[in-house]
Design an enzyme around this catalytic site. Structure first.
Site, PDB file in Angstrom:
ATOM      1  N   LYS A   1       6.345  -3.275   0.717  1.00  0.00           N
ATOM      2  CA  LYS A   1       6.738  -2.352  -0.361  1.00  0.00           C
ATOM      3  C   LYS A   1       7.783  -1.352   0.158  1.00  0.00           C
ATOM      4  O   LYS A   1       8.211  -1.439   1.296  1.00  0.00           O
ATOM      5  CB  LYS A   1       5.495  -1.641  -0.914  1.00  0.00           C
ATOM      6  CG  LYS A   1       4.355  -2.602  -1.318  1.00  0.00           C
ATOM      7  CD  LYS A   1       4.653  -3.374  -2.596  1.00  0.00           C
ATOM      8  CE  LYS A   1       3.735  -4.560  -2.822  1.00  0.00           C
ATOM      9  NZ  LYS A   1       2.350  -4.258  -3.117  1.00  0.00           N
TER      10      LYS A   1
HETATM   11  C1  LIG Z   1       0.982  -4.803  -3.588  1.00  0.00           C
HETATM   12  C2  LIG Z   1       0.458  -4.754  -4.978  1.00  0.00           C
HETATM   13  C3  LIG Z   1      -0.839  -4.297  -5.284  1.00  0.00           C
HETATM   14  C4  LIG Z   1      -1.895  -4.041  -4.264  1.00  0.00           C
HETATM   15  O1  LIG Z   1      -1.540  -3.234  -3.233  1.00  0.00           O
HETATM   16  P1  LIG Z   1      -2.307  -3.308  -1.827  1.00  0.00           P
HETATM   17  O2  LIG Z   1      -1.799  -2.080  -1.137  1.00  0.00           O
HETATM   18  O3  LIG Z   1      -1.888  -4.572  -1.163  1.00  0.00           O
HETATM   19  O4  LIG Z   1      -3.768  -3.257  -2.095  1.00  0.00           O
HETATM   20  C5  LIG Z   1      -1.197  -4.164  -6.617  1.00  0.00           C
HETATM   21  N1  LIG Z   1      -0.351  -4.486  -7.598  1.00  0.00           N
HETATM   22  C6  LIG Z   1       0.885  -4.964  -7.352  1.00  0.00           C
HETATM   23  C7  LIG Z   1       1.780  -5.297  -8.495  1.00  0.00           C
HETATM   24  C8  LIG Z   1       1.319  -5.131  -6.029  1.00  0.00           C
HETATM   25  O5  LIG Z   1       2.533  -5.624  -5.795  1.00  0.00           O
END
Ligand SMILES: *Cc1c(COP(=O)(O)O)cnc(C)c1O
Length: 372
Positions: free
Chosen positions: A183
């Site tokens: 991210k």
């Molecule tokens: C990455 C992601 C999550 C979950 O995040 P984590 O930190 O991996 O638990 C939830 N929703 C979306 C759309 C994501 O891309």
């Protein structure tokens, strides 16, 4: 063979390493000053009054839905084109997930489909800022208001994005972020919830720490040792080690967003009138470009050939209603969301992260034009 170029990757510099080292030498490894500093910085950046750091983006969604009072028997509306965690958070609370289809151009939740899915049991609509492009939040807010529903933004892809001049973080009742390494900013694992509502923020702070209220007021009234567990919460805290890394990463977010936009613009220019079709862009948005997605008729073959060429393409996402868990436990089946299902057969995520070189970008463009 060349090293595989991943679709996403963190960028860590010496300042990040020094920030983590500093915490390791301090008195606080968790629940110390780095947590609040990171929360305040993300709050200031997004314009949200309250920010609550939690252990990951999935925990952020769970925390948000709990704070909004989601209970067994409630319906939560979720676009099917997302990561499974968006829907799973509703399941943790015993709620039903009502999957809705997406817009064929942007793959964002279709507000009309969301409104059509509302029932007397509906409590929350979750919009997902897929790929980093904000949803159509103005009609979504209007629909939520009209039906007295809460609105959650899963902005795991969209830190730094804007919709009609308004920053992601203030577009829904609660916005959730993820700091997974692919991210925009990384803390290893990490997440955050954002809101302007102090009562929701208080519930979320308690939920991330066992449902315990250990505020100064309580201690004053009942003695230094006292705390009250008011509901069944979790240990969803984010450590000072992680928050120090997040704070250091946040300083670089503006330049990283610019680099992501620059790479996306090169892709978009190259794929104009090509058989690799970029997704549609909404008007009046600032896209945060977490993912660059193209549609490609021979996706399966192109995927295999690009991987063979060392280009780590991916597919985001398997529509959540098609996962075996949802088909077996929630009665979903193919045909429920035809737009997302048709897109799923064609979508391909290209590598996009700030540390990529121009040569990487050119190599990907040439390969995609060749194989798609
Ligand atoms: C990455 C992601 C999550 C979950 O995040 P984590 O930190 O991996 O638990 C939830 N929703 C979306 C759309 C994501 O891309």
């Amino acid at each position: 063979m060349e090293k595989m170029l991943p679709y996403g990757h963190q960028t860590i510099d010496e300042a990040d390493i020094a920030a983590v080292n500093e915490v390791l030498r301090s008195d606080w490894l968790t629940t110390g000053p780095a947590v609040e500093r990171f929360e305040q910085a993300v709050g200031a950046y997004t314009g949200a009054a309250e920010a609550v750091a939690v252990s990951n983006g999935t925990a952020a969604l769970h925390t948000a839905l709990f704070a909004l009072g989601v209970q067994p028997g409630d319906d939560v509306i979720v676009p099917t084109m997302t990561f499974a965690a968006t829907a799973n958070a509703a399941r943790y609370l015993g709620a039903n997930v009502v999957f809705v289809d997406v817009d064929p151009g942007t793959l964002l939740i279709n507000p009309r489909a969301a409104e059509a899915a509302i029932s007397p049991r509906t409590k929350v609509i979750i919009g997902v800022d897929y790929a980093g492009q904000p949803c159509d939040w103005v009609p979504l807010r209007h629909i939520a208001h009209k039906h007295n529903l809460a609105l959650v933004a899963d902005a795991s892809h969209a830190l730094g994005a804007e919709n009609a001049g308004q920053r992601v973080g203030t577009l829904a009742d609660i916005t959730t972020l993820s700091f997974h390494p692919v991210k925009h900013i990384a803390t290893g694992e990490g997440g955050m919830t954002l809101t302007n509502d102090p009562a929701l923020a208080r519930r979320m702070r308690m939920f991330r720490s066992h449902g315990i209220d250990s505020s100064a007021r309580l201690r004053e009234e009942a003695g230094q040792w006292f705390y009250a567990m008011e509901f069944l919460g979790y240990n969803y805290r984010l450590s000072d080690i992680q928050c120090a890394l997040g704070y250091s990463q946040l300083q670089k977010l503006p330049q990283w967003l610019e680099r992501r936009q620059n790479i996306a613009a090169r892709y978009s220019a190259a794929f104009q009138n090509s058989s690799a079709q970029p997704l549609a862009l909404r008007e009046q948005v600032r896209h945060a470009w977490h993912l660059y997605v193209v549609r490609c008729k021979n996706r399966d073959a192109a995927f295999a050939q690009l991987r063979q060429a060392g280009i780590g393409v991916n597919v985001h996402y398997v529509p959540v209603h098609l996962h075996p868990y949802y088909q077996q436990n929630c009665g979903t089946k193919p045909g429920l969301c035809p737009v997302a299902e048709a897109a799923y057969a064609e979508i391909l995520t290209l590598p996009l992260w700030p540390g990529m070189s121009d040569a990487d970008v050119n190599r990907i463009i040439t390969a995609v034009q060749h194989f798609c």
